[in-house]
Design a protein around this motif. Structure first.
Motif, PDB file in Angstrom:
ATOM      1  N   VAL A 124       0.852  -1.178   0.000  1.00 19.04           N
ATOM      2  CA  VAL A 124       0.000   0.000   0.000  1.00 19.04           C
ATOM      3  C   VAL A 124       0.896   1.239   0.000  1.00 19.04           C
ATOM      4  CG1 VAL A 124      -1.760   1.307   1.251  1.00 19.04           C
ATOM      5  CG2 VAL A 124      -1.836  -1.188   1.229  1.00 19.04           C
ATOM      6  N   MET A 125       0.768   2.054  -1.040  1.00 25.10           N
ATOM      7  CA  MET A 125       1.565   3.261  -1.213  1.00 25.10           C
ATOM      8  C   MET A 125       0.695   4.497  -0.960  1.00 25.10           C
ATOM      9  SD  MET A 125       4.619   2.269  -2.043  1.00 25.10           S
ATOM     10  CE  MET A 125       5.256   3.859  -2.594  1.00 25.10           C
ATOM     11  N   THR A 126       1.315   5.520  -0.403  1.00 22.44           N
ATOM     12  CA  THR A 126       0.594   6.768  -0.168  1.00 22.44           C
ATOM     13  C   THR A 126       1.386   7.955  -0.728  1.00 22.44           C
ATOM     14  OG1 THR A 126       1.628   7.140   1.998  1.00 22.44           O
ATOM     15  CG2 THR A 126      -0.431   5.884   1.959  1.00 22.44           C
ATOM     16  N   ARG A 127       0.648   9.022  -1.072  1.00 22.50           N
ATOM     17  CA  ARG A 127       1.265  10.271  -1.498  1.00 22.50           C
ATOM     18  C   ARG A 127       0.592  11.436  -0.772  1.00 22.50           C
ATOM     19  NH1 ARG A 127      -0.593  12.013  -6.777  1.00 22.50           N
ATOM     20  NH2 ARG A 127      -1.462  13.896  -5.855  1.00 22.50           N
ATOM     21  N   MET A 128       1.432  12.281  -0.183  1.00 23.41           N
ATOM     22  CA  MET A 128       0.925  13.471   0.468  1.00 23.41           C
ATOM     23  C   MET A 128       1.593  14.685  -0.163  1.00 23.41           C
ATOM     24  SD  MET A 128      -1.047  14.952   2.646  1.00 23.41           S
ATOM     25  CE  MET A 128      -1.603  13.677   3.784  1.00 23.41           C
ATOM     26  N   PRO A 147       5.679  16.543  -3.358  1.00 15.90           N
ATOM     27  CA  PRO A 147       4.973  15.343  -2.886  1.00 15.90           C
ATOM     28  C   PRO A 147       5.884  14.438  -2.059  1.00 15.90           C
ATOM     29  CG  PRO A 147       5.531  15.126  -5.198  1.00 15.90           C
ATOM     30  CD  PRO A 147       5.888  16.533  -4.810  1.00 15.90           C
ATOM     31  N   GLU A 148       5.305  13.773  -1.087  1.00 15.94           N
ATOM     32  CA  GLU A 148       6.021  12.823  -0.239  1.00 15.94           C
ATOM     33  C   GLU A 148       5.371  11.456  -0.394  1.00 15.94           C
ATOM     34  OE1 GLU A 148       5.970  12.308   4.450  1.00 15.94           O
ATOM     35  OE2 GLU A 148       7.350  13.955   3.869  1.00 15.94           O
ATOM     36  N   PHE A 149       6.172  10.460  -0.803  1.00 14.56           N
ATOM     37  CA  PHE A 149       5.671   9.105  -1.052  1.00 14.56           C
ATOM     38  C   PHE A 149       6.112   8.177   0.077  1.00 14.56           C
ATOM     39  CE2 PHE A 149       6.076  11.207  -5.129  1.00 14.56           C
ATOM     40  CZ  PHE A 149       4.874  10.889  -5.750  1.00 14.56           C
ATOM     41  N   THR A 150       5.218   7.290   0.482  1.00 13.00           N
ATOM     42  CA  THR A 150       5.519   6.371   1.577  1.00 13.00           C
ATOM     43  C   THR A 150       4.939   4.996   1.274  1.00 13.00           C
ATOM     44  OG1 THR A 150       5.415   8.180   3.186  1.00 13.00           O
ATOM     45  CG2 THR A 150       5.293   5.945   4.057  1.00 13.00           C
ATOM     46  N   ASP A 178      -3.304  10.770  -2.202  1.00 11.56           N
ATOM     47  CA  ASP A 178      -3.544   9.601  -3.053  1.00 11.56           C
ATOM     48  C   ASP A 178      -3.099   8.362  -2.301  1.00 11.56           C
ATOM     49  OD1 ASP A 178      -4.303   8.066  -5.172  1.00 11.56           O
ATOM     50  OD2 ASP A 178      -2.627   8.608  -6.471  1.00 11.56           O
ATOM     51  N   CYS A 179      -3.720   7.238  -2.593  1.00 14.53           N
ATOM     52  CA  CYS A 179      -3.377   5.978  -1.941  1.00 14.53           C
ATOM     53  C   CYS A 179      -3.689   4.853  -2.915  1.00 14.53           C
ATOM     54  CB  CYS A 179      -4.186   5.818  -0.650  1.00 14.53           C
ATOM     55  SG  CYS A 179      -3.723   4.370   0.340  1.00 14.53           S
ATOM     56  N   TRP A 180      -2.720   3.960  -3.168  1.00 17.81           N
ATOM     57  CA  TRP A 180      -2.907   2.909  -4.153  1.00 17.81           C
ATOM     58  C   TRP A 180      -2.126   1.655  -3.738  1.00 17.81           C
ATOM     59  CZ3 TRP A 180       0.344   6.947  -4.464  1.00 17.81           C
ATOM     60  CH2 TRP A 180       1.681   6.718  -4.792  1.00 17.81           C
ATOM     61  N   ILE A 181      -2.342   0.570  -4.479  1.00 16.81           N
ATOM     62  CA  ILE A 181      -1.708  -0.729  -4.174  1.00 16.81           C
ATOM     63  C   ILE A 181      -0.796  -1.124  -5.320  1.00 16.81           C
ATOM     64  CG2 ILE A 181      -2.105  -3.173  -3.730  1.00 16.81           C
ATOM     65  CD1 ILE A 181      -4.874  -2.384  -2.616  1.00 16.81           C
ATOM     66  N   GLU A 182       0.421  -1.486  -4.998  1.00 14.72           N
ATOM     67  CA  GLU A 182       1.363  -2.038  -5.968  1.00 14.72           C
ATOM     68  C   GLU A 182       1.657  -3.497  -5.635  1.00 14.72           C
ATOM     69  OE1 GLU A 182       4.873   0.269  -6.395  1.00 14.72           O
ATOM     70  OE2 GLU A 182       3.808   2.109  -7.009  1.00 14.72           O
ATOM     71  N   THR A 183       1.623  -4.344  -6.651  1.00 11.43           N
ATOM     72  CA  THR A 183       1.907  -5.767  -6.464  1.00 11.43           C
ATOM     73  C   THR A 183       3.343  -6.042  -6.869  1.00 11.43           C
ATOM     74  OG1 THR A 183      -0.397  -6.359  -6.888  1.00 11.43           O
ATOM     75  CG2 THR A 183       1.232  -8.104  -7.099  1.00 11.43           C
ATOM     76  N   LEU A 184       4.115  -6.627  -5.953  1.00  9.87           N
ATOM     77  CA  LEU A 184       5.533  -6.869  -6.189  1.00  9.87           C
ATOM     78  C   LEU A 184       5.884  -8.317  -5.894  1.00  9.87           C
ATOM     79  CD1 LEU A 184       7.035  -3.719  -4.409  1.00  9.87           C
ATOM     80  CD2 LEU A 184       6.641  -4.026  -6.855  1.00  9.87           C
TER      81      LEU A 184
END
Length: 234
Positions: free
Chosen positions: A187-191, A197-200, A224-230
């Motif tokens: 789960v990735m977030t952006r503020m 922007p700060e990504f976490t 923003d908040c999204w899901i990346e599959t790794l």
């Protein structure tokens, strides 16, 4: 250090010439329908001194129009077919496989001869790292994630591990080759801040359902908040 050769021009391999020879054992490692790639491999063996000094040799044919080979080679010699041999083999193929750019490579091993009809052939030798799938499939701008198979292209998922396998691998680490993988969901977030922007990476989850549950909790608090599959190497 990896050493290699790539042959794809006529002057590099005249008809009838030998282009590769090794007394090591090779096996048919992989075939990918994407770009019609065929990979042969001689694996490293640290228990047998003199057998390649622990190196791996990968031989790649690409693109492949036709082949007739065994799956195991005890010693291997590859040479370009003579003009007559090439004409004879191509005559047995379907019309759409008789490309003028395709060459016929003969593979000799244990008194048997097979062939691969391909435009090019190449090989690389070196120490294959524990998570490196082959010398011919590497991450890069075109594929930023860890390769989960020896050759690029459609992944059938045969080497995908279960969640239990992942837990066991974490609790009992091993030095064995990491041939399998398990996908996890990040789960990735952006503020958006005043200075940019700060990504976490907010969390890693075994199932998409858990990741989605976490995303729903976090989403109202971030731009923003999204899901990346790794993939995780096992």
């Amino acid at each position: 250090m990896t050493e290699g050769t790539w042959l794809n021009r006529e002057h590099q391999m005249a008809p009838g010439t030998e282009i590769f020879r090794s007394n090591r054992r090779f096996a048919l490692e992989a075939y990918s329908a994407s770009h019609s790639q065929l990979l042969l491999r001689s694996i490293r063996d640290d228990r047998r001194p003199g057998q390649g000094d622990g190196t791996t040799i990968d031989i790649l044919f690409k693109p492949v129009d036709a082949l007739k080979v065994e799956t195991d080679f005890h010693g291997l010699v590859i040479h370009r077919a003579t003009t007559a041999e090439e004409a004879q083999i191509k005559a047995s193929l379907a019309e759409d496989l008789k490309s003028a750019s395709a060459r016929v490579f003969l593979l000799d091993s244990r008194d048997t001869t097979g062939y691969v009809v391909s435009a090019a052939v190449g090989w690389r030798e070196g120490i294959l790292g524990p998570t490196r799938r082959s010398f011919f499939n590497n991450a890069g701008p075109w594929a930023p994630h860890w390769p989960t198979q020896p050759l690029g292209g459609v992944n059938p998922g045969f080497n995908e591990a279960t969640a239990e396998d992942l837990i066991n691998a974490i609790s009992s680490p091993t030095t064995a080759r990491r041939d399998r993988f398990r996908t996890v969901h990040v789960v990735m977030t952006r503020m958006d801040m005043r200075d940019g922007p700060e990504f976490t990476g907010a969390g890693v989850f075994l199932t998409p359902q858990d990741a989605e549950d976490a995303r729903e909790q976090l989403a109202p608090r971030f731009t923003d908040c999204w899901i990346e599959t790794l993939p995780v190497a096992l």
